[in-house]
Design a protein around this motif. Sequence first.
Motif, PDB file in Angstrom:
ATOM      1  N   PRO A 108      55.362  34.130  13.179  1.00  0.00           N
ATOM      2  CA  PRO A 108      56.540  34.307  14.027  1.00  0.00           C
ATOM      3  C   PRO A 108      57.446  33.071  13.985  1.00  0.00           C
ATOM      4  N   GLY A 109      58.687  33.253  14.431  1.00  0.00           N
ATOM      5  CA  GLY A 109      59.597  32.111  14.516  1.00  0.00           C
ATOM      6  C   GLY A 109      60.123  31.684  13.169  1.00  0.00           C
ATOM      7  N   SER A 110      60.836  30.558  13.151  1.00  0.00           N
ATOM      8  CA  SER A 110      61.384  30.072  11.886  1.00  0.00           C
ATOM      9  C   SER A 110      61.131  28.574  11.761  1.00  0.00           C
ATOM     10  N   PRO A 111      61.291  28.047  10.528  1.00  0.00           N
ATOM     11  CA  PRO A 111      60.999  26.626  10.308  1.00  0.00           C
ATOM     12  C   PRO A 111      61.855  25.729  11.202  1.00  0.00           C
ATOM     13  N   PRO A 112      61.374  24.528  11.512  1.00  0.00           N
ATOM     14  CA  PRO A 112      62.091  23.661  12.452  1.00  0.00           C
ATOM     15  C   PRO A 112      63.372  23.094  11.847  1.00  0.00           C
ATOM     16  N   ASN A 113      64.242  22.700  12.736  1.00  0.00           N
ATOM     17  CA  ASN A 113      65.480  22.029  12.359  1.00  0.00           C
ATOM     18  C   ASN A 113      65.152  20.595  11.957  1.00  0.00           C
ATOM     19  N   LEU A 114      65.465  20.232  10.716  1.00  0.00           N
ATOM     20  CA  LEU A 114      65.070  18.918  10.223  1.00  0.00           C
ATOM     21  C   LEU A 114      65.917  17.799  10.820  1.00  0.00           C
ATOM     22  N   ALA A 115      67.021  18.180  11.478  1.00  0.00           N
ATOM     23  CA  ALA A 115      67.835  17.152  12.108  1.00  0.00           C
ATOM     24  C   ALA A 115      67.226  16.721  13.442  1.00  0.00           C
ATOM     25  N   LYS A 116      66.421  17.601  14.079  1.00  0.00           N
ATOM     26  CA  LYS A 116      65.694  17.168  15.276  1.00  0.00           C
ATOM     27  C   LYS A 116      64.319  17.834  15.327  1.00  0.00           C
ATOM     28  N   LEU A 117      63.386  17.163  14.675  1.00  0.00           N
ATOM     29  CA  LEU A 117      62.026  17.675  14.609  1.00  0.00           C
ATOM     30  C   LEU A 117      61.345  17.565  15.962  1.00  0.00           C
ATOM     31  N   PRO A 118      60.501  18.555  16.313  1.00  0.00           N
ATOM     32  CA  PRO A 118      59.784  18.465  17.581  1.00  0.00           C
ATOM     33  C   PRO A 118      58.776  17.307  17.527  1.00  0.00           C
ATOM     34  N   TYR A 137      73.399  36.897   0.539  1.00  0.00           N
ATOM     35  CA  TYR A 137      74.588  36.161   0.928  1.00  0.00           C
ATOM     36  C   TYR A 137      75.835  36.736   0.281  1.00  0.00           C
ATOM     37  N   ALA A 138      75.747  36.932  -1.049  1.00  0.00           N
ATOM     38  CA  ALA A 138      76.914  37.380  -1.790  1.00  0.00           C
ATOM     39  C   ALA A 138      77.368  38.757  -1.344  1.00  0.00           C
ATOM     40  N   SER A 139      76.456  39.560  -0.797  1.00  0.00           N
ATOM     41  CA  SER A 139      76.870  40.910  -0.467  1.00  0.00           C
ATOM     42  C   SER A 139      77.408  41.038   0.961  1.00  0.00           C
ATOM     43  N   LEU A 140      77.516  39.913   1.684  1.00  0.00           N
ATOM     44  CA  LEU A 140      78.135  39.967   3.016  1.00  0.00           C
ATOM     45  C   LEU A 140      79.480  39.254   2.990  1.00  0.00           C
ATOM     46  N   LEU A 142      73.155  32.485   9.644  1.00  0.00           N
ATOM     47  CA  LEU A 142      71.879  33.188   9.643  1.00  0.00           C
ATOM     48  C   LEU A 142      70.968  32.668   8.539  1.00  0.00           C
ATOM     49  N   SER A 143      69.661  32.856   8.729  1.00  0.00           N
ATOM     50  CA  SER A 143      68.715  32.512   7.669  1.00  0.00           C
ATOM     51  C   SER A 143      68.689  33.651   6.647  1.00  0.00           C
ATOM     52  N   GLY A 144      68.062  33.397   5.516  1.00  0.00           N
ATOM     53  CA  GLY A 144      67.990  34.401   4.452  1.00  0.00           C
ATOM     54  C   GLY A 144      67.363  35.703   4.925  1.00  0.00           C
ATOM     55  N   ALA A 198      65.291  43.717  -3.201  1.00  0.00           N
ATOM     56  CA  ALA A 198      65.804  43.357  -1.878  1.00  0.00           C
ATOM     57  C   ALA A 198      64.954  42.313  -1.170  1.00  0.00           C
ATOM     58  N   VAL A 199      63.706  42.121  -1.545  1.00  0.00           N
ATOM     59  CA  VAL A 199      62.891  41.107  -0.868  1.00  0.00           C
ATOM     60  C   VAL A 199      62.535  39.952  -1.799  1.00  0.00           C
ATOM     61  N   SER A 200      63.021  39.999  -3.048  1.00  0.00           N
ATOM     62  CA  SER A 200      62.570  39.019  -4.041  1.00  0.00           C
ATOM     63  C   SER A 200      62.930  37.586  -3.696  1.00  0.00           C
ATOM     64  N   ALA A 201      64.059  37.389  -3.006  1.00  0.00           N
ATOM     65  CA  ALA A 201      64.493  36.021  -2.761  1.00  0.00           C
ATOM     66  C   ALA A 201      63.920  35.464  -1.458  1.00  0.00           C
ATOM     67  N   LEU A 202      63.133  36.259  -0.766  1.00  0.00           N
ATOM     68  CA  LEU A 202      62.661  35.823   0.554  1.00  0.00           C
ATOM     69  C   LEU A 202      61.319  35.096   0.451  1.00  0.00           C
ATOM     70  N   ASP A 203      61.074  34.210   1.399  1.00  0.00           N
ATOM     71  CA  ASP A 203      59.765  33.578   1.511  1.00  0.00           C
ATOM     72  C   ASP A 203      58.708  34.618   1.824  1.00  0.00           C
ATOM     73  N   LYS A 204      57.464  34.302   1.479  1.00  0.00           N
ATOM     74  CA  LYS A 204      56.396  35.282   1.668  1.00  0.00           C
ATOM     75  C   LYS A 204      56.271  35.753   3.104  1.00  0.00           C
ATOM     76  N   SER A 205      56.391  34.838   4.064  1.00  0.00           N
ATOM     77  CA  SER A 205      56.189  35.276   5.447  1.00  0.00           C
ATOM     78  C   SER A 205      57.376  36.114   5.917  1.00  0.00           C
ATOM     79  N   VAL A 206      58.569  35.804   5.407  1.00  0.00           N
ATOM     80  CA  VAL A 206      59.744  36.601   5.761  1.00  0.00           C
ATOM     81  C   VAL A 206      59.691  37.942   5.028  1.00  0.00           C
ATOM     82  N   GLU A 207      59.234  37.892   3.789  1.00  0.00           N
ATOM     83  CA  GLU A 207      59.072  39.122   3.017  1.00  0.00           C
ATOM     84  C   GLU A 207      58.164  40.091   3.777  1.00  0.00           C
TER      85      GLU A 207
END
Lengths: 337, 365
Positions: A288-298, B123-126, B176-178, B202-211
């Motif tokens: 869950p969640g997303s990677p941290p912001n590298l400009a202000k790490l927890p 990204y390119a498609s938005l 937004l993130s990827g 459609a999922v090839s460029a995503l990280d495994k956990s996001v995929e």
Amino acid sequence: MTAALRQDAAPVAAPARVPLVSVEGLTVKFKGGDGSIAAVNGVDFTLERGKVLTILGESGSGKSVTLKAMMRLHPARKTTYGGKIMIGGRNILALSERELVQVRGSVVSMIFQEPMLAFDPVYTIGHQIAETVVRHEGVSRRDADKRALDLLEMVQIPSAARRLKAYPHEMSGGMRQRAMIALALSCRPDLLLADEPTTALDATVQMQVLVLLRQLQREMGMAVIFVTHDMGVAAEIADDVAVMYAGRFIEAGPVGPVIGKRLHPYTEGLLASTVHGASRGERLETIPGSPPNLAKLPSGCSFAPRCKYVEQRCRETEIPLFKPEPDHSARCLRIDR
Amino acid sequence: MAYAATTTPAKNRDPRDRGGEAQPLLMVKGLLKYFPVLGGVLNRKVASVQAVDDVSFDVAKGETLGVVGESGCGKSTTARLLMRLIEPDAGSVIFDGEGVGEQHGLSVRDMRRSMQMVFQDSYASLNPRLTIEETIAFGPKVHGVSGKEARDRARALLGKVGLDPNLFVRRYPHELSGGQRQRINIARALALEPRLVIFDEAVSALDKSVEAQVLNLLNDLKRDMSLTYIFISHDLNVVRYISDRVLVMYLGKVVETGTVEAIYGNPRHPYTRALLSSMPSMDPGKRTTAPALTGDPPNPINPPSGCRFRTRCAFAEGVCATVEPRLEIVADAERHAAACHMEIAGSGHTKAIPQLAPQLSGAVA
Ligand SMILES: Nc1ncnc2c1ncn2[C@@H]1O[C@H](COP(=O)(O)OP(=O)(O)OP(=O)(O)O)[C@@H](O)[C@H]1O
Ligand SMILES: Nc1ncnc2c1ncn2[C@@H]1O[C@H](COP(=O)(O)OP(=O)(O)OP(=O)(O)O)[C@@H](O)[C@H]1O
Ligand code: SF4
Ligand SMILES: [Mg+2]
Ligand SMILES: [Mg+2]
């Protein structure tokens, strides 16, 4: 045909038992519009000749930044390095620009995900490889041309003699990737840095390139640092694996134990979220969640906000490195969970 | 290849359904596209790239068809032909019983409401100047939905793809993130309430956990909105996970098709076998020692005669160079078919059954 590339002279300045690469407390910071970005936050590792270290991790975790730091490729004016990078007895972070130019290519060289970046579109492949050899080794043009041919044969490009005269855009993706490997190996580096060199390739070509890289690495006794986000690729090529998160190695060890007996909750999450072996319709686990912001790490553990094993103490202290096995380590207070 | 659909997972009947359960949602026959190669001083056509050459397949209602094959084998071109982003040179596409772009059939405009596509590059498609809400509401508005309703739909879809509408409607793509961007692309594709969605890497460029998050989402949406998917990917693990049936392409041709179990458990075409044995094993003790396939794919401008795979096939014999192998059913129950002379009884290949008892034969029409 690979004789031309073997290490014939004993390596200089690297007495026995000293590893080829030793990195201590490496940090990389970028100055930016909105403050400073801490992309690498204390990385330590050593790598022996003839070994492959794979760095695994999510997008933005600092894999490419670490790799580029090994050749000091970041823009000098906005980058601050800390710590020490020793390669074959030289401290990369202390070299002069002139010394760096000599080291790049002949001691360390790099291959990228997009081979078009490595080649100049207006010159032929053969010309560019030969040119690199002449520049670094001062050999005659004829010898350099000969070496270029040997190299293309070594990376198994079909009809190599004809391909020497090809321009980069005239080759398929897999062939360009192999040509880039040939270019990177042209001056017999001790260390090859590979940044996701197979990610853009399809399955069959990816496997060709992996098998080739492993074979060349073994024949030349070269050390390799291989960045990927694919656990399967790591399992194919790595001796050791380091898992990177928010600019740190949060787990490191031999490939078997890291995959089979992972210590860190993040590694656990990564392994659980790969589709490999999951059956149809079964829900995949995610982090869950997303990677941290590298400009202000927890403070404390940077994975804490996403970790299902988190405890109060995880957020309070710097997490030390635990070593339940002499060669397998992790930065986590709950490795015994 | 005309198969009767055997299963329809959708339980309550879709009001948009026209042909009934047994009618495949999509029937593709003889699809063909040769791209001209221009050259010479007059810039005239000097050759052509045989990108998609006589491709036929069906997609049953509610199923997911995975499409795999080497880079350049024609997967994206097939998808773009189905969407009519490019015009086919030949072939027909029948959507739920109605011919697309044919007289008395389904107009291309109406087909595009029912069929949507999601691309790799999130990204390119938005459009960077449109907010997320405007992005998703754009398609419905173009198709005559009122502004208010289109916006309501956008908010509802954001919720469906797991993004809080209150947080996201006013954001722009660069914020937004990827993985989040790819969810927006999916929401946008669903805004016209399509019945079929084509995912091209459609999922090839995503990280495994996001995929993993996006794949879970696709499974949920498919169930909730009774969708049918065509899923193009070079990740063979992902295709095995998401698909019911798989289509394997090589150099513009379909070389094998069948259920996931048939293709992964009992691949019959030498190319499919090479492809599957190129999957990393995840076990450092069982590394691949030699690549299953060497060399490069042949030039699609001048493909090999007979079987297009013969130049890289370990089993190639004389007949492979002279006769093109047709797609032959190898196991009826699994809708499993392969285009290889070794599977065609009496083809003349030494590994083929010499002749088949007539009641067992089944050539694919
Ligand atoms: N020159 C730069 N200036 C500022 N920030 C940078 C620079 N290069 C990289 N970064 C930032 O450093 C962080 C780490 O980036 P890096 O490229 O190492 O990620 P990565 O692990 O290689 O990810 P990916 O898998 O997406 O390639 C990112 O947040 C990135 O935006
Ligand atoms: N507009 C075009 N003009 C000319 N040739 C084209 C065009 N589009 C595609 N091709 C060619 O058609 C063939 C099939 O391309 P296509 O993009 O369909 O392959 P793909 O299977 O999607 O590959 P990838 O896995 O790399 O995405 C390739 O040889 C490609 O170079
Ligand atoms: S038809 Fe011949 S060349 Fe083609 S896959 Fe079968 S054996 Fe190989
Ligand atoms: Mg990177
Ligand atoms: Mg494609």
